[in-house]
Design a protein around this motif. Structure first.
Motif, PDB file in Angstrom:
ATOM      1  N   ALA A 272       0.582  -1.141   0.129  1.00 44.83           N
ATOM      2  CA  ALA A 272       0.309   0.051  -0.030  1.00 44.83           C
ATOM      3  C   ALA A 272       1.093   1.342  -0.118  1.00 44.83           C
ATOM      4  O   ALA A 272       0.329   2.484  -0.068  1.00 44.83           O
ATOM      5  CB  ALA A 272      -0.848   0.075   1.624  1.00 44.83           C
ATOM      6  N   LEU A 273       2.157   1.335   0.453  1.00 48.25           N
ATOM      7  CA  LEU A 273       2.827   2.139   0.362  1.00 48.25           C
ATOM      8  C   LEU A 273       3.253   3.044  -0.983  1.00 48.25           C
ATOM      9  O   LEU A 273       2.941   2.001  -2.336  1.00 48.25           O
ATOM     10  CB  LEU A 273       4.208   1.852   0.293  1.00 48.25           C
ATOM     11  N   ARG A 274       3.363   4.276  -1.376  1.00 50.24           N
ATOM     12  CA  ARG A 274       3.689   4.908  -2.221  1.00 50.24           C
ATOM     13  C   ARG A 274       4.955   4.893  -2.927  1.00 50.24           C
ATOM     14  O   ARG A 274       5.484   5.107  -1.927  1.00 50.24           O
ATOM     15  CB  ARG A 274       2.929   6.406  -2.348  1.00 50.24           C
ATOM     16  N   TYR A 275       4.938   5.053  -4.274  1.00 52.72           N
ATOM     17  CA  TYR A 275       6.533   4.520  -4.751  1.00 52.72           C
ATOM     18  C   TYR A 275       7.093   5.663  -4.263  1.00 52.72           C
ATOM     19  O   TYR A 275       8.226   6.008  -4.054  1.00 52.72           O
ATOM     20  CB  TYR A 275       6.157   4.841  -6.035  1.00 52.72           C
ATOM     21  N   GLY A 276       7.100   7.355  -3.918  1.00 55.64           N
ATOM     22  CA  GLY A 276       7.406   8.543  -3.667  1.00 55.64           C
ATOM     23  C   GLY A 276       8.005   8.209  -2.299  1.00 55.64           C
ATOM     24  O   GLY A 276       9.048   8.598  -2.489  1.00 55.64           O
TER      25      GLY A 276
END
Length: 412
Positions: free
Chosen positions: A79-83
């Protein structure tokens, strides 16, 4: 949890919304639900991820970014964002080979739809996946690995969220590097092929109002020399730009050749700002790389339909791969992306016209965007389409992760 997707064009039909805080809680939730889907950052523009059952976000699971220096990999919470992942990796001296145009998207969601950046030698983001961990329909925890699961793994990576809820993703790493971004203006169309291969990552923007191409965004590694003043008959932008005319340039990543970390140059948009215009629909088609000039010529016939409902058109390249449902499966791709105005009634007839003109090139639409391609036609464009349908039935025999749009394209 939001009740609509990021663009607002899809209102989720779920009967209940959940935010589990542990893997065990998630497993119980899946095992006890007849219909369930995960929602990431909501950047899909269609209903592949919509359900009338339970909708769950995995953003409440404990975040993890675990680097395996010996193997050159990192395992992250899906669920983490790539950024967020990219920033942490850079501080440890690592990078991902490429990033999408916006860093706001979740790792699991981007991988499941074969979302991509640009570059003739770069595959889409799913090609960097070395392993997946997912909760299957019976609530079990399954891990699949590229090194041990071979062909089945290639079928599961771009899984459309249909094979399970992805909790962890392992990605290949490269050493951190720096990039300079140059924007060039008014590219002659006959120079498109050379432009697309001229830097580490290249995007060309068009408006379909003139024969020439409005802008070229060249993202080059710092060791590559800057483009000459007369590069391909273009002129250099003298101030920062935004891909969508009228939007503030401060939302876009730094340009004018100022060097910076890979994760602050490869995307078009900064993590802390709204990407693109925010008020939009999107469509995108992956074509054989060699067909670029012919495909654009075919679209000229409907340019008068495209221009009035278009915010921006982006042209990119993506390298071939072996992933079953990747739009780049076994062919290097020329990618035509449309950011439309937020008016489905006006946009959908134009989407149909675009698809009709591109049909001779066997276009494969981006799984997370708006398209109207007939399922039988789409199936014929993927050599492993039937294999994925069989895998779907085997891993989810009761249809726990099924949705109406999934059934439309992969009928039981």
């Amino acid at each position: 949890m939001p009740r609509r997707n990021w663009a607002g064009n899809v209102r989720y039909a779920a009967r209940a919304f959940h935010r589990p805080t542990s893997i065990d809680e998630l497993r119980r939730l899946v095992a006890g639900s007849p219909r369930i889907r995960a929602v990431g950052t909501g950047h899909s523009f269609n209903r592949f991820g919509d359900t009338t059952g339970d909708l769950v976000t995995l953003a409440g699971l404990p975040p993890a970014i675990d680097v395996d220096a010996e193997r050159g990999r990192v395992t992250v919470t899906g669920a983490l964002r790539y950024g967020d992942v990219a920033h942490r990796l850079h501080t440890q001296g690592y990078a991902l080979a490429n990033l999408a145009s916006l860093p706001h998207i979740s790792v699991a969601g981007a991988v499941a739809t074969a979302t991509h950046g640009s570059g003739q030698t770069h595959g889409n983001l799913a090609t960097s996946v070395a392993a997946l961990e997912l909760v299957t329909a019976d609530g079990d925890l399954l891990r699949v690995d590229r090194d041990t699961d071979g062909d089945t793994f290639a079928g599961m990576v771009v899984g459309l969220g249909a094979l399970g809820l992805v909790t962890r993703v392992t990605l290949d790493l490269v050493p951190a590097f720096e990039v300079r971004q140059y924007v060039r203006l008014d590219l002659p169309r006959e120079a498109l092929d050379e432009a697309l291969g001229s830097a580490y990552s290249v995007s060309v923007f068009a408006d379909w109002r003139t024969p020439r191409l409005r802008e070229v965004w060249r993202k080059q590694r710092v060791e590559q020399p800057p483009p000459p003043a007369d590069w391909l008959g273009t002129t250099a932008a003298d101030q920062p730009r935004h891909p969508v005319l009228g939007m503030p340039a401060e939302n876009a990543t730094p340009q004018l050749g100022v060097p910076g970390p890979w994760h602050e140059r490869l995307p078009h948009f900064k993590l802390g700002f709204t990407p693109s215009s925010g008020d939009e629909l999107q469509s995108e088609y992956h074509l054989p790389r060699a067909a670029a000039a012919e495909a654009l010529a075919a679209l000229d016939d409907v340019a008068h339909l495209i221009a009035p409902v278009l915010q921006v058109c982006e042209l990119r390249t993506v390298a071939a791969d072996e992933l079953w449902l990747s739009p780049n499966h076994r062919r290097d791709s020329f990618v035509v992306h449309f950011t439309w105005i937020d008016d489905p009634a006006s946009v959908l007839p134009v989407v149909a016209a675009v698809e009709e003109r591109l049909a001779p090139f066997a276009p494969r639409p981006h799984w997370g965007k708006v398209f109207v391609t007939d399922p039988a036609e789409l199936a014929a464009r993927y050599p492993r389409y039937a294999d994925f349908a069989a895998l779907l039935t085997r891993l989810d025999p009761t249809g726990t992760f099924r949705t109406d749009q999934l059934d439309h394209h992969f009928p039981r």
